[in-house]
Design a protein around this motif. Sequence first.
Motif, PDB file in Angstrom:
ATOM      1  N   LEU A  48       2.831 -10.047 -10.541  1.00 13.96           N
ATOM      2  CA  LEU A  48       2.995  -9.639 -11.903  1.00 13.96           C
ATOM      3  C   LEU A  48       1.959  -8.988 -12.614  1.00 13.96           C
ATOM      4  O   LEU A  48       2.057  -8.014 -13.190  1.00 13.96           O
ATOM      5  CB  LEU A  48       3.743 -10.738 -12.718  1.00 13.96           C
ATOM      6  N   LEU A  49       0.770  -9.872 -12.565  1.00 11.41           N
ATOM      7  CA  LEU A  49      -0.252  -9.042 -13.274  1.00 11.41           C
ATOM      8  C   LEU A  49      -0.812  -7.687 -12.438  1.00 11.41           C
ATOM      9  O   LEU A  49      -1.044  -6.871 -13.317  1.00 11.41           O
ATOM     10  CB  LEU A  49      -1.638 -10.105 -12.920  1.00 11.41           C
ATOM     11  N   LEU A  50      -0.864  -7.579 -11.113  1.00 13.96           N
ATOM     12  CA  LEU A  50      -1.175  -6.573 -10.534  1.00 13.96           C
ATOM     13  C   LEU A  50      -0.252  -5.394 -10.841  1.00 13.96           C
ATOM     14  O   LEU A  50      -0.566  -4.290 -11.006  1.00 13.96           O
ATOM     15  CB  LEU A  50      -1.492  -6.888  -9.048  1.00 13.96           C
ATOM     16  N   ALA A  51       0.891  -5.797 -10.770  1.00 14.29           N
ATOM     17  CA  ALA A  51       2.159  -4.769 -10.860  1.00 14.29           C
ATOM     18  C   ALA A  51       2.192  -4.055 -12.251  1.00 14.29           C
ATOM     19  O   ALA A  51       2.211  -2.980 -12.394  1.00 14.29           O
ATOM     20  CB  ALA A  51       3.264  -5.161 -10.407  1.00 14.29           C
ATOM     21  N   ALA A  82       0.643   0.533 -15.936  1.00 15.66           N
ATOM     22  CA  ALA A  82      -0.056   0.907 -17.153  1.00 15.66           C
ATOM     23  C   ALA A  82      -0.985   2.384 -16.653  1.00 15.66           C
ATOM     24  O   ALA A  82      -1.076   3.268 -17.080  1.00 15.66           O
ATOM     25  CB  ALA A  82      -1.070  -0.120 -17.722  1.00 15.66           C
ATOM     26  N   LEU A  83      -1.463   1.941 -15.326  1.00  7.07           N
ATOM     27  CA  LEU A  83      -2.468   2.975 -14.696  1.00  7.07           C
ATOM     28  C   LEU A  83      -1.673   4.137 -14.629  1.00  7.07           C
ATOM     29  O   LEU A  83      -2.059   5.309 -14.472  1.00  7.07           O
ATOM     30  CB  LEU A  83      -3.233   2.412 -13.779  1.00  7.07           C
ATOM     31  N   ASP A  84      -0.531   3.884 -14.126  1.00  4.64           N
ATOM     32  CA  ASP A  84       0.513   5.068 -13.526  1.00  4.64           C
ATOM     33  C   ASP A  84       0.907   5.878 -14.786  1.00  4.64           C
ATOM     34  O   ASP A  84       0.793   7.067 -14.746  1.00  4.64           O
ATOM     35  CB  ASP A  84       1.877   4.077 -13.169  1.00  4.64           C
ATOM     36  N   GLU A  85       1.231   5.436 -15.634  1.00  6.70           N
ATOM     37  CA  GLU A  85       1.532   5.945 -17.094  1.00  6.70           C
ATOM     38  C   GLU A  85       0.281   6.757 -17.525  1.00  6.70           C
ATOM     39  O   GLU A  85       0.226   8.029 -18.075  1.00  6.70           O
ATOM     40  CB  GLU A  85       2.025   5.072 -18.120  1.00  6.70           C
ATOM     41  N   ILE A  99       0.946  -1.209  -0.099  1.00  4.09           N
ATOM     42  CA  ILE A  99       0.066   0.120   0.014  1.00  4.09           C
ATOM     43  C   ILE A  99       0.768   1.289   0.047  1.00  4.09           C
ATOM     44  O   ILE A  99       0.650   2.236  -0.731  1.00  4.09           O
ATOM     45  CB  ILE A  99      -0.880  -0.175   1.097  1.00  4.09           C
ATOM     46  N   VAL A 100       2.006   1.288   0.816  1.00  2.79           N
ATOM     47  CA  VAL A 100       2.891   2.545   0.898  1.00  2.79           C
ATOM     48  C   VAL A 100       3.592   2.757  -0.458  1.00  2.79           C
ATOM     49  O   VAL A 100       3.663   3.685  -0.960  1.00  2.79           O
ATOM     50  CB  VAL A 100       3.810   2.472   1.899  1.00  2.79           C
ATOM     51  N   ILE A 101       4.064   1.324  -1.119  1.00  8.97           N
ATOM     52  CA  ILE A 101       4.860   1.745  -2.469  1.00  8.97           C
ATOM     53  C   ILE A 101       3.848   2.151  -3.377  1.00  8.97           C
ATOM     54  O   ILE A 101       4.058   3.046  -4.317  1.00  8.97           O
ATOM     55  CB  ILE A 101       5.412   0.279  -2.712  1.00  8.97           C
ATOM     56  N   ALA A 102       2.520   1.605  -3.645  1.00  7.72           N
ATOM     57  CA  ALA A 102       1.577   1.950  -4.728  1.00  7.72           C
ATOM     58  C   ALA A 102       1.270   3.526  -4.356  1.00  7.72           C
ATOM     59  O   ALA A 102       1.145   4.309  -5.184  1.00  7.72           O
ATOM     60  CB  ALA A 102       0.541   1.121  -4.433  1.00  7.72           C
ATOM     61  N   GLY A 103       1.093   3.756  -3.094  1.00  7.62           N
ATOM     62  CA  GLY A 103       0.838   5.440  -2.845  1.00  7.62           C
ATOM     63  C   GLY A 103       1.904   6.182  -3.290  1.00  7.62           C
ATOM     64  O   GLY A 103       1.529   7.233  -3.646  1.00  7.62           O
ATOM     65  N   LEU A 104       3.007   5.713  -2.964  1.00  6.98           N
ATOM     66  CA  LEU A 104       4.351   6.745  -3.293  1.00  6.98           C
ATOM     67  C   LEU A 104       4.198   6.853  -4.811  1.00  6.98           C
ATOM     68  O   LEU A 104       4.735   7.861  -5.261  1.00  6.98           O
ATOM     69  CB  LEU A 104       5.465   6.063  -2.776  1.00  6.98           C
ATOM     70  N   PRO A 119       3.657  10.510 -20.482  1.00  7.20           N
ATOM     71  CA  PRO A 119       3.430   8.968 -20.360  1.00  7.20           C
ATOM     72  C   PRO A 119       4.135   8.350 -21.492  1.00  7.20           C
ATOM     73  O   PRO A 119       4.199   8.997 -22.645  1.00  7.20           O
ATOM     74  CB  PRO A 119       2.073   8.802 -20.408  1.00  7.20           C
ATOM     75  N   HIS A 120       4.912   7.224 -21.190  1.00  7.12           N
ATOM     76  CA  HIS A 120       5.559   6.536 -22.470  1.00  7.12           C
ATOM     77  C   HIS A 120       5.226   5.178 -22.064  1.00  7.12           C
ATOM     78  O   HIS A 120       5.341   4.492 -21.084  1.00  7.12           O
ATOM     79  CB  HIS A 120       7.065   6.873 -22.204  1.00  7.12           C
ATOM     80  N   PHE A 121       5.005   4.454 -23.285  1.00  8.57           N
ATOM     81  CA  PHE A 121       4.703   2.962 -23.223  1.00  8.57           C
ATOM     82  C   PHE A 121       6.058   2.252 -22.753  1.00  8.57           C
ATOM     83  O   PHE A 121       6.106   1.320 -22.127  1.00  8.57           O
ATOM     84  CB  PHE A 121       4.246   2.402 -24.597  1.00  8.57           C
ATOM     85  N   GLU A 122       7.124   2.932 -23.166  1.00  4.27           N
ATOM     86  CA  GLU A 122       8.467   2.299 -22.633  1.00  4.27           C
ATOM     87  C   GLU A 122       8.574   2.272 -21.377  1.00  4.27           C
ATOM     88  O   GLU A 122       9.315   1.470 -20.974  1.00  4.27           O
ATOM     89  CB  GLU A 122       9.592   3.158 -23.465  1.00  4.27           C
ATOM     90  N   ASP A 123       8.070   3.079 -20.478  1.00  2.85           N
ATOM     91  CA  ASP A 123       8.027   3.150 -19.069  1.00  2.85           C
ATOM     92  C   ASP A 123       7.293   2.122 -18.450  1.00  2.85           C
ATOM     93  O   ASP A 123       7.838   1.512 -17.707  1.00  2.85           O
ATOM     94  CB  ASP A 123       7.657   4.529 -18.650  1.00  2.85           C
ATOM     95  N   VAL A 124       6.206   1.908 -19.195  1.00  2.00           N
ATOM     96  CA  VAL A 124       5.403   0.686 -18.746  1.00  2.00           C
ATOM     97  C   VAL A 124       6.230  -0.634 -18.837  1.00  2.00           C
ATOM     98  O   VAL A 124       6.332  -1.631 -18.047  1.00  2.00           O
ATOM     99  CB  VAL A 124       4.249   0.428 -19.527  1.00  2.00           C
ATOM    100  N   ILE A 125       6.856  -0.794 -20.090  1.00  3.39           N
ATOM    101  CA  ILE A 125       7.759  -1.901 -20.389  1.00  3.39           C
ATOM    102  C   ILE A 125       8.989  -2.214 -19.351  1.00  3.39           C
ATOM    103  O   ILE A 125       9.142  -3.223 -18.560  1.00  3.39           O
ATOM    104  CB  ILE A 125       8.428  -2.053 -21.589  1.00  3.39           C
ATOM    105  N   LEU A 126       9.527  -1.106 -19.013  1.00  6.99           N
ATOM    106  CA  LEU A 126      10.463  -0.784 -17.845  1.00  6.99           C
ATOM    107  C   LEU A 126       9.947  -1.328 -16.683  1.00  6.99           C
ATOM    108  O   LEU A 126      10.683  -2.191 -15.746  1.00  6.99           O
ATOM    109  CB  LEU A 126      11.226   0.703 -17.998  1.00  6.99           C
ATOM    110  N   ASP A 127       8.968  -0.844 -16.358  1.00  8.70           N
ATOM    111  CA  ASP A 127       8.008  -1.214 -14.901  1.00  8.70           C
ATOM    112  C   ASP A 127       7.800  -2.723 -14.810  1.00  8.70           C
ATOM    113  O   ASP A 127       8.146  -3.181 -13.855  1.00  8.70           O
ATOM    114  CB  ASP A 127       6.838  -0.713 -14.887  1.00  8.70           C
ATOM    115  N   ILE A 128       7.550  -3.160 -15.969  1.00  4.61           N
ATOM    116  CA  ILE A 128       7.111  -4.630 -15.985  1.00  4.61           C
ATOM    117  C   ILE A 128       8.340  -5.509 -16.134  1.00  4.61           C
ATOM    118  O   ILE A 128       8.445  -6.676 -15.181  1.00  4.61           O
ATOM    119  CB  ILE A 128       6.190  -4.805 -17.571  1.00  4.61           C
TER     120      ILE A 128
END
Length: 174
Positions: free
Chosen positions: A119-122, A127-130, A21-26, A141-150
């Motif tokens: 992995l699914l939730l993250a 995607a929601l973050d971007e 919860i803290v990490i998602a909030g940050l 927002p960048h699709f590449e950032d989503v890939i890096l996050d994944i």
Amino acid sequence: MSTKGSAFVMKKWIWIWLPVIVIAGLIFYSSSQPYEKQNVQPEIEKYVNLNKVEKSFEDVKTNYAGSEISMERLGPASFIEFYLRKTAHFTVFFVLSFFLVRAFKWTGLSAFRSFTRALLLASIYAALDETHQMFTSNRSPHFEDVILDIIGAIAGAAVGSIIFQKRQTSHKEL
């Protein structure tokens, strides 16, 4: 189950899920900030020998989200900041996914199910973050950032699965 027992389980549940919860909030808070509030270039210029960085990385060129990332194009402070930001993307989703695996393992799921759910939730959160950044001024927002996050989430879930599987196995042996 007694009231005392359910209170213990509730406390344990809170401590298990609190890091998630803290990490998602940050992450959400960070995505809510305009770029100007997150710009670390002044600190980089203050504390880093930019001439040394410029000489060391003058030949490094890459393409990210359709833009050239190079010392020549960005300058040393912006170049460093770019890589710090991308490292942060990987790292926060590594940590988020690691703690998701921990939480799912605590609920009794297998290592595989904990891994896949984390992995699914993250990935959904990435995607929601971007998407969230589309509504924040001076953020792009960048699709590449989503890939890096994944990629960070995969690594975090893998490490978490290995650690918590070994921990569970060693507790069974006791």
